[in-house]
Design an enzyme around this catalytic site. Structure first.
Site, PDB file in Angstrom:
ATOM      1  N   THR A  11       0.042  -0.871   0.032  1.00 33.29           N
ATOM      2  CA  THR A  11      -0.395   0.124  -0.147  1.00 33.29           C
ATOM      3  C   THR A  11       0.779   1.197  -0.439  1.00 33.29           C
ATOM      4  OG1 THR A  11      -1.584  -1.501   1.257  1.00 33.29           O
ATOM      5  CG2 THR A  11      -2.108   1.195   1.553  1.00 33.29           C
ATOM      6  N   LYS A 100       6.593   1.651  11.621  1.00 33.97           N
ATOM      7  CA  LYS A 100       6.349   1.616  13.017  1.00 33.97           C
ATOM      8  C   LYS A 100       7.239   0.408  14.231  1.00 33.97           C
ATOM      9  CE  LYS A 100       2.431   0.418  11.696  1.00 33.97           C
ATOM     10  NZ  LYS A 100       1.231   1.083  11.145  1.00 33.97           N
ATOM     11  N   GLY A 129       0.224   8.908   9.975  1.00 32.60           N
ATOM     12  CA  GLY A 129       0.758   8.737   8.139  1.00 32.60           C
ATOM     13  C   GLY A 129       0.657  10.025   7.952  1.00 32.60           C
ATOM     14  N   GLY A 182      -8.579  -0.644   3.492  1.00 32.19           N
ATOM     15  CA  GLY A 182      -6.661  -0.680   2.782  1.00 32.19           C
ATOM     16  C   GLY A 182      -6.346   0.692   3.920  1.00 32.19           C
ATOM     17  N   GLU A 185      -4.363  -3.171   9.628  1.00 30.84           N
ATOM     18  CA  GLU A 185      -3.376  -3.791   9.680  1.00 30.84           C
ATOM     19  C   GLU A 185      -3.924  -5.071   9.258  1.00 30.84           C
ATOM     20  OE1 GLU A 185      -0.317  -2.979  10.394  1.00 30.84           O
ATOM     21  OE2 GLU A 185      -1.213  -0.793  10.632  1.00 30.84           O
ATOM     22  N   ASP A 196      -0.590  -1.301  17.772  1.00 26.52           N
ATOM     23  CA  ASP A 196      -0.327  -0.153  17.093  1.00 26.52           C
ATOM     24  C   ASP A 196      -0.238   1.951  17.479  1.00 26.52           C
ATOM     25  OD1 ASP A 196       0.158   0.614  13.855  1.00 26.52           O
ATOM     26  OD2 ASP A 196      -1.593   1.779  14.476  1.00 26.52           O
ATOM     27  N   LYS A 200       2.984   3.939  18.277  1.00 19.75           N
ATOM     28  CA  LYS A 200       3.222   5.227  17.683  1.00 19.75           C
ATOM     29  C   LYS A 200       3.185   6.245  19.047  1.00 19.75           C
ATOM     30  CE  LYS A 200       0.662   4.596  13.530  1.00 19.75           C
ATOM     31  NZ  LYS A 200      -1.012   4.301  13.249  1.00 19.75           N
ATOM     32  N   GLY A 297      -2.762   5.454   4.926  1.00 20.76           N
ATOM     33  CA  GLY A 297      -3.521   5.335   3.458  1.00 20.76           C
ATOM     34  C   GLY A 297      -2.523   5.305   2.759  1.00 20.76           C
TER      35      GLY A 297
HETATM   36  N1  HSE Z   1      -3.188   0.208  10.504  1.00 19.61           N
HETATM   37  C1  HSE Z   1      -2.776   1.680  10.883  1.00 19.61           C
HETATM   38  C2  HSE Z   1      -4.332   1.941  10.972  1.00 19.61           C
HETATM   39  C3  HSE Z   1      -2.275   1.801   9.566  1.00 19.61           C
HETATM   40  O1  HSE Z   1      -5.288   2.065  11.690  1.00 19.61           O
HETATM   41  O2  HSE Z   1      -3.792   3.795  11.661  1.00 19.61           O
HETATM   42  C4  HSE Z   1      -1.011   3.239   9.548  1.00 19.61           C
HETATM   43  O3  HSE Z   1      -0.441   2.926  10.610  1.00 19.61           O
END
Ligand code: HSE
Length: 403
Positions: A11, A100, A129, A182, A185, A196, A200, A297
């Site tokens: 992606t 990350k 992002g 999309g 994860e 996640d 971060k 994205g």
């Molecule tokens: N899966 C993560 C989210 C992707 O939804 O924020 C970006 O790190």
């Protein structure tokens, strides 16, 4: 002509390829020279696609090519990303990553290696992002003592919570939509269990505190226990429920946590909906600053990767401080941290005196959910809450209230 390589054509990697092609002129203007993708590394074939012409399957083709100064890592996951990034840095190349997991786990080692080699390891796309947050924290707020960073750091969970709130969609349907769009994860647990967001906030906290914050030390709760009943209370109060990743200083201690929280309308994070992310930073001079944008994205994240590539290209053979030291930041257990809680219990308003006795003088909340009642506690410590709740019958759920 500056030549780069992209490792991983998923992606984000394919987004980087698009950004280079779509914004060729913009990048040339900002960089002062043309930039070209010489290689894309992936195990897959892409027959008939433009990427086919530059596709390679062996990382050494990239590592051994002296014409490639900068390598983009968009593979995700720890391995083989770590091995490949290390190889690239050892060969004297700069690396820009969106990964990350790699940054949170191996950042100390990779930052030190880049320093030793006079190159750069940049990771602006690993948090938020497309939102510029890493460089502003490192540069623009360098005159401030930052005492709190709170973020909506995961687009998937924010999308799910927004759908559950505004459209009363089920958790499963909202997750499915997020995956189809999309930005989830590959394994949904990483999003919905808060892992996640945990990585971060560990990265952001490490920058702010200038020491390594280990994500494994951060207490993490996801959104899987949030129900439509919780949203009925939130709506009754006029508040939102958000998954927040925070680190903050309180009475000389440093705390970090990922957990769902009730957010009041006066908090700028209240209005951050859908896949959008935002990071609210509090500095002792600047007060509150909020960074808002698309936290996931293809093109949004690729935009942040390419900004790092441009920065790396402008600083070839010159290491720029862009991370934290190897010294470990100890975190306090959250038991001493103080906040309000919303607790939902079985029964009705007749339980008020028991709730007041246990938690102190708070506010009964009747959201019209059959067979239960809510109670907003006064500000108490996590330990006081746990001790009071320990002996109580019929507890259904509790959610913290963001101050
Ligand atoms: N899966 C993560 C989210 C992707 O939804 O924020 C970006 O790190």
């Amino acid at each position: 002509m500056r030549q780069i390589a992209i490792m991983g054509f998923g992606t984000i990697g394919s987004g980087v390829f698009d950004v280079v092609n779509t914004n060729r002129e913009v990048i040339k203007r900002n960089l002062g020279e043309e930039l070209q993708v010489k290689y894309v590394l992936d195990i897959r074939e892409f027959p008939g696609q433009p990427v086919e012409k530059v596709l390679v399957h062996d990382v050494d083709t990239i590592v051994n090519d002296p014409d490639v100064d900068i390598v983009v890592e968009t593979m995700g996951g720890l391995e083989p990303a770590f091995t490949f990034v290390k190889k690239a840095l050892e060969a004297g190349k700069s690396v820009a990553t969106s990964n990350k997991e790699l940054v949170a786990k191996k950042g100390v080692e990779l930052l030190a290696l880049a320093k030793e080699k006079n190159s750069n390891f940049f990771f602006g796309a690993s948090v938020g992002g497309g939102i510029p947050i890493i460089r502003p924290l490192l540069r623009s707020l360098s005159a401030d003592e930052i005492d709190q960073v709170t973020g909506i750091l995961n687009g998937t969970t924010n999308y799910i919570l927004t759908k559950m709130d505004q459209e009363e969609t089920s958790f499963e349907d909202a997750l499915k939509e997020a995956q189809d769009n999309g930005f989830a994860e590959r394994k949904p647990e990483a999003d919905v269990e808060g892992f996640d967001a945990c990585r971060k906030i560990a990265i952001l906290s490490s920058i702010v505190l200038e020491k390594f914050v280990n994500f494994e030390d951060i207490q993490t709760e996801g959104i899987t226990k949030i129900t439509t009943a919780d949203f009925q209370y939130a709506r009754k109060l006029g508040w939102a429920i958000k998954l927040l990743g925070s680190s903050w200083k309180e009475n000389g201690r440093v705390y970090a946590m990922v957990a769902p929280a009730l957010v009041k309308p006066e908090n700028p994070l209240f209005a951050v909906n859908d896949v959008f992310n935002a990071i609210l930073v509090h500095g002792n001079m600047v007060d509150n600053v909020m960074f808002y944008g698309r936290g996931a994205g293809s093109h949004a994240t690729a935009s942040a990767v390419m900004a790092d590539v441009v920065e790396a290209a402008k600083n070839l053979h010159q290491n720029i401080y862009a991370g934290w030291t190897a010294e470990k930041q100890e975190l306090s257990g959250i038991s001493t941290s103080r906040k309000q809680f919303l607790i939902r219990v079985k029964g009705d308003a007749s339980r008020k005196s028991e709730l007041v006795e246990k938690f102190g003088s708070g506010q009964l909340i009747d959201a019209g959910v059959a067979g239960e009642i809510g109670y907003l506690t006064p500000v108490i410590s996590e330990k006081e809450f746990d001790e009071a709740a320990a002996g109580m019958e019929g507890i259904l759920h509790r959610i913290r209230v963001q101050a």
